[in-house]
Write a protein that holds these residues in place. Structure first.
Motif, PDB file in Angstrom:
ATOM      1  N   ASN A 210       0.860  -1.181   0.000  1.00 31.75           N
ATOM      2  CA  ASN A 210       0.000   0.000   0.000  1.00 31.75           C
ATOM      3  C   ASN A 210       0.899   1.234   0.000  1.00 31.75           C
ATOM      4  OD1 ASN A 210      -1.965   1.932   0.285  1.00 31.75           O
ATOM      5  ND2 ASN A 210      -2.405   1.467   2.420  1.00 31.75           N
TER       6      ASN A 210
ATOM      7  N   ASP B 111       0.037   4.202  -1.093  1.00 33.32           N
ATOM      8  CA  ASP B 111      -0.800   5.395  -1.209  1.00 33.32           C
ATOM      9  C   ASP B 111      -0.838   6.130   0.135  1.00 33.32           C
ATOM     10  OD1 ASP B 111      -1.498   4.765  -3.872  1.00 33.32           O
ATOM     11  OD2 ASP B 111      -2.950   3.310  -3.127  1.00 33.32           O
TER      12      ASP B 111
ATOM     13  N   GLU C 167      -2.301   9.620   2.063  1.00 32.71           N
ATOM     14  CA  GLU C 167      -3.232  10.736   1.963  1.00 32.71           C
ATOM     15  C   GLU C 167      -2.603  11.980   2.566  1.00 32.71           C
ATOM     16  OE1 GLU C 167      -7.822  11.982   3.111  1.00 32.71           O
ATOM     17  OE2 GLU C 167      -7.023  10.027   3.667  1.00 32.71           O
TER      18      GLU C 167
ATOM     19  N   ASN D 203       4.345  13.487  -3.927  1.00 28.41           N
ATOM     20  CA  ASN D 203       3.829  12.490  -4.854  1.00 28.41           C
ATOM     21  C   ASN D 203       4.922  12.049  -5.830  1.00 28.41           C
ATOM     22  OD1 ASN D 203       1.831  10.858  -6.095  1.00 28.41           O
ATOM     23  ND2 ASN D 203       1.553  12.399  -7.680  1.00 28.41           N
TER      24      ASN D 203
ATOM     25  N   HIS E 228       2.809   7.314  -3.586  1.00 29.26           N
ATOM     26  CA  HIS E 228       1.686   7.887  -4.323  1.00 29.26           C
ATOM     27  C   HIS E 228       0.879   8.702  -3.319  1.00 29.26           C
ATOM     28  CE1 HIS E 228       2.082   4.167  -7.112  1.00 29.26           C
ATOM     29  NE2 HIS E 228       3.006   5.089  -7.366  1.00 29.26           N
ATOM     30  N   VAL E 229       0.973  10.013  -3.430  1.00 27.54           N
ATOM     31  CA  VAL E 229       0.343  10.907  -2.462  1.00 27.54           C
ATOM     32  C   VAL E 229      -0.857  11.577  -3.121  1.00 27.54           C
ATOM     33  CG1 VAL E 229       0.673  12.845  -0.894  1.00 27.54           C
ATOM     34  CG2 VAL E 229       2.579  11.295  -1.387  1.00 27.54           C
ATOM     35  N   GLY E 230      -1.966  11.593  -2.445  1.00 28.41           N
ATOM     36  CA  GLY E 230      -3.166  12.232  -2.965  1.00 28.41           C
ATOM     37  C   GLY E 230      -4.079  12.660  -1.837  1.00 28.41           C
TER      38      GLY E 230
ATOM     39  N   PRO F 111      -6.125  11.141  -6.687  1.00 25.13           N
ATOM     40  CA  PRO F 111      -6.316  11.108  -8.133  1.00 25.13           C
ATOM     41  C   PRO F 111      -7.743  11.496  -8.532  1.00 25.13           C
ATOM     42  CG  PRO F 111      -6.475   8.910  -7.254  1.00 25.13           C
ATOM     43  CD  PRO F 111      -6.122   9.806  -6.095  1.00 25.13           C
TER      44      PRO F 111
ATOM     45  N   MET G  28     -10.155   7.188  -4.621  1.00 24.49           N
ATOM     46  CA  MET G  28      -9.618   6.045  -3.891  1.00 24.49           C
ATOM     47  C   MET G  28      -9.325   6.368  -2.427  1.00 24.49           C
ATOM     48  SD  MET G  28      -5.728   5.924  -5.366  1.00 24.49           S
ATOM     49  CE  MET G  28      -5.310   4.636  -4.198  1.00 24.49           C
ATOM     50  N   TYR G  29      -9.219   7.661  -2.076  1.00 23.82           N
ATOM     51  CA  TYR G  29      -8.958   8.028  -0.689  1.00 23.82           C
ATOM     52  C   TYR G  29     -10.237   8.227   0.118  1.00 23.82           C
ATOM     53  CZ  TYR G  29      -4.072   8.648  -1.931  1.00 23.82           C
ATOM     54  OH  TYR G  29      -2.790   8.422  -2.349  1.00 23.82           O
TER      55      TYR G  29
ATOM     56  N   HIS H 136     -10.094   8.594   5.949  1.00 27.03           N
ATOM     57  CA  HIS H 136      -8.747   9.129   6.164  1.00 27.03           C
ATOM     58  C   HIS H 136      -8.837  10.518   6.760  1.00 27.03           C
ATOM     59  CE1 HIS H 136      -6.691   5.859   4.156  1.00 27.03           C
ATOM     60  NE2 HIS H 136      -7.585   5.926   3.182  1.00 27.03           N
TER      61      HIS H 136
END
Length: 661
Positions: A247, A249, A251, A307, A331-333, A364, A416-417, A603
């Motif tokens: 994982n 990703d 946030e 990111n 992968h930052v979002g 994203p 996705m977050y 999150h």
């Protein structure tokens, strides 16, 4: 009775002594000895079975099992065998002799009295011998190893260990053990110096903490003399791993614990974290050492700038030159958020197709948009990327409004977050014609400037109109402007101006402006140069402006009360844009799908980003396309020159063009 039984047993032993085999065992003088009963562990076959130890078939020494009273009565000064001494455990049927001397030489009989079978005798002839020398360990250079360890060694290195024993009384046996297993054995029958070596060749990882023990013994029932060394090593890590469970990703603004696990590194390494090549500082960081594992835990709160940056865990062993590391790409979002914070007022008309655009920032891209009507019904729409805007996405909703749609409409996007926390809110109210503009007149007799503050547009794009009329009602000048800014040249006759706004739904009430009553502050009357101004003109202008202002305020309040939904307490935002995209409806009132529950990840909140305001021109048909229009001065009374990119309708075709205002 007890004494009689003992006497009978002793007599029986004496009678059988001549027929028993005798074992000859040796014990070291002044050291403890333990005599075994038989050649293995003795198992008693019942509660009445027992073991007796006698010396020279006369002296009773020990009985097993026994009672405390018997021990105190029969052998008050003897020490009997126990299950364990230190780390060594023994059979309770053995006979323990502390610090033996020459007086302890002789024959010892162990008689096992079984309950269901005949008794068995074991006879030991104990001899006392002098101790052999204590072993000493040397390396291949002849240097004595005085520390409890050797090394540290590295992988592939070689070392030889030499055990030296001074033999004072033969025979003597020297043994090399590795982790309790015999690897070398040598014996001698002559006094002197006995040496035996063991070689560690091309040391491997399993040599770490290996225990090498050299023992020397010339007795059978006394613990041998020994010397022990432990191997220490410097080892590179077997594995360096950043554990994220696949994982990657993160946030924005959400703290997350990241572990770097180092396996098999000796000694304990130094662990540093790098993000994008920069050493990570001012963060919660702890390390845990558990045997073969070293774990470094980092609490990381990523930003959107992180990111696609690499997070590195670098491991350094102070005794080795190589740096070991593991890298992952982050992968930052963040979850979607609305580009505006205030409610957007939308004027709707029963049965007339209405389109609303929902604009969010998201990284994203959203997977879908959810629209919740005042009656709790739900519609879903897809997302479209906004041209020229990073991380901005829009979605349009077109439907046929009904009167019961009046109220608050909510738009939420989900990626996705998770789902958007604060929705985009639209206040659906009755639409219609626009409100009249509020205009001010500036300038001199040569040139006058009219600046208008537009009112609410009634739900469609509005245009401000200016008509200049003579006192006879003849129109001498007619112009329009989307911002409401006008310039009027000097005229030879007295004129008045009429201002109003219009959209596709109609026109607002007209406002009349007396252009002759305006006098520039720079102009000077020819008849009275000292006065500087006419008090009569000043009073006239002031009273006229006050009357017009009061009329405008009253008209706005009336329109506000008429257009407000009954029972609603939400303040309508009159400073919205010039209109919205419109096209053929996606669904009708009766085609709305039922509510659907969406499961999202929970999150932390996203970082605040300044919202981008947008304007959408009026379109009745054609293809819909998302574009951003930069708003100038929040559509205030002044419309400064700027470029707008928007959508315009030409016949049945929707085109995009560039406009200069």
């Amino acid at each position: 009775m007890l004494m009689f039984r003992v006497a009978v047993t002793v007599a029986a032993v004496c009678m059988a002594m001549a027929y028993d085999d005798v074992r000859s065992l040796r014990a070291v003088r002044n050291y403890d000895a333990r005599l075994p009963c038989g050649f293995g562990k003795i198992f008693l076959d019942g509660p009445d079975a027992y073991v007796l130890w006698l010396k020279d078939d006369e002296k009773f020494l020990y009985r097993f099992p026994n009672e405390d009273t018997w021990q105190k009565t029969l052998n008050p000064n003897n020490i009997y065998g126990t299950s364990c001494v230190g780390s060594h455990c023994y059979d309770d049927t053995s006979l323990f002799l502390p610090q033996v001397t020459d007086k302890d030489e002789g024959k010892y009989r162990c008689r096992v009295h079984y309950q269901g079978s005949s008794s068995v005798d074991y006879v030991i002839d104990l001899k006392i011998v002098d101790p052999t020398g204590v072993p000493r360990v040397y390396n291949e250079k002849g240097e004595q190893i005085t520390t409890p360890y050797i090394g540290p060694l590295t992988l592939g290195s070689n070392i030889t260990l030499v055990c030296e024993v001074v033999v004072s009384q033969a025979p003597t046996t020297v043994l090399w053990y590795r982790n309790g297993i015999v690897v070398k054995r040598v014996s001698t029958d002559t006094p002197g110096i006995l040496r035996e070596h063991v070689v560690i060749s091309e040391a491997r990882r399993d040599e770490l903490d290996a225990q090498y023990q050299c023992t020397a013994s010339n007795a059978d029932v006394t613990e041998p003399f020994s010397a022990t060394v432990v191997v220490k090593m410097y080892l590179p890590p077997l594995k360096v791993e950043i554990r994220l469970n696949n994982n990657f990703d993160f946030e924005v603004g959400q703290p997350r614990v990241v572990d770097c696990v180092v396996i098999g590194c000796v000694p304990t390494p130094t662990i540093n974290w790098y993000l994008g090549g920069t050493l990570v500082k001012s963060t919660a960081h702890k390390e845990l050492h558990d045997g073969n594992y070293t774990v470094s835990s980092l609490t990381l709160t990523a930003s959107i700038q992180d990111n696609l940056r690499q997070l590195s865990c670098r491991v350094h062993n102070a005794y080795l030159q190589t740096i070991y590391e593991d890298n992952v790409t982050l992968h930052v979002g963040y979850r979607p958020r609305c580009t505006f914070t205030k409610e957007q007022t939308v004027g709707i008309v029963n049965g007339e197709a209405e389109t609303i655009m929902c604009l969010v920032e998201s990284a994203p891209a959203p997977v879908q948009f959810t629209w919740v009507f005042p009656d709790s019904r739900i519609l879903y729409t897809s997302a479209t990327r906004v041209n020229g805007r990073k991380n901005q996405y829009c979605s349009s909703l077109t439907w046929i409004p009904q009167n019961e749609d009046l109220g608050l409409l909510y738009c939420r996007a989900v990626n996705m977050y998770g789902e958007q926390r604060l929705p985009c809110v639209y206040s659906l109210t009755l639409g219609g014609t626009p409100q009249p503009p509020n205009c001010d007149v500036e300038g001199s007799d040569d040139k006058k400037k009219i600046v208008c503050q537009k009112g609410w547009d009634g739900g469609r794009t509005q245009t401000v109109h200016l008509e200049v009329l003579t006192l006879d009602g003849v129109v001498v000048h007619n112009t329009t402007d989307p911002c409401g800014n006008f310039s009027i040249p000097a005229m030879d006759q007295n004129v008045t101006a009429t201002v109003y706004s219009s959209n596709v739904r109609g026109k607002s009430a007209e406002s009349t402006i007396d252009l002759n009553s305006v006098i520039s502050a720079d102009s000077t009357p020819a008849s009275n140069s000292k006065a500087g101004f006419s008090w009569g003109s000043f009073v006239f202008v002031t009273s006229s402006a006050g009357a017009v202002l009061a009329a405008c305020i009253g008209f706005c309040l009336c329109c506000r009360l008429l257009w407000r939904k009954p029972g609603s307490t939400v303040e309508m935002d009159r400073q919205r844009g010039d209109g919205l995209f419109h096209r053929e409806p996606d669904v009708t009132r009766d085609e709305r799908p039922a509510s659907t529950t969406i499961n999202v990840h929970q999150h932390a909140t996203c970082q605040n980003v300044r919202p981008v305001q947008y304007k959408l021109p009026d379109v009745q048909d054609g293809t819909l396309r998302c574009n951003i229009i930069t708003q100038a001065d929040s559509w205030s009374s002044k419309c400064t020159p700027h470029t707008k990119y928007g959508c315009h309708r030409t016949g049945s075709t929707l085109t995009t063009q560039e406009m200069y205002v």
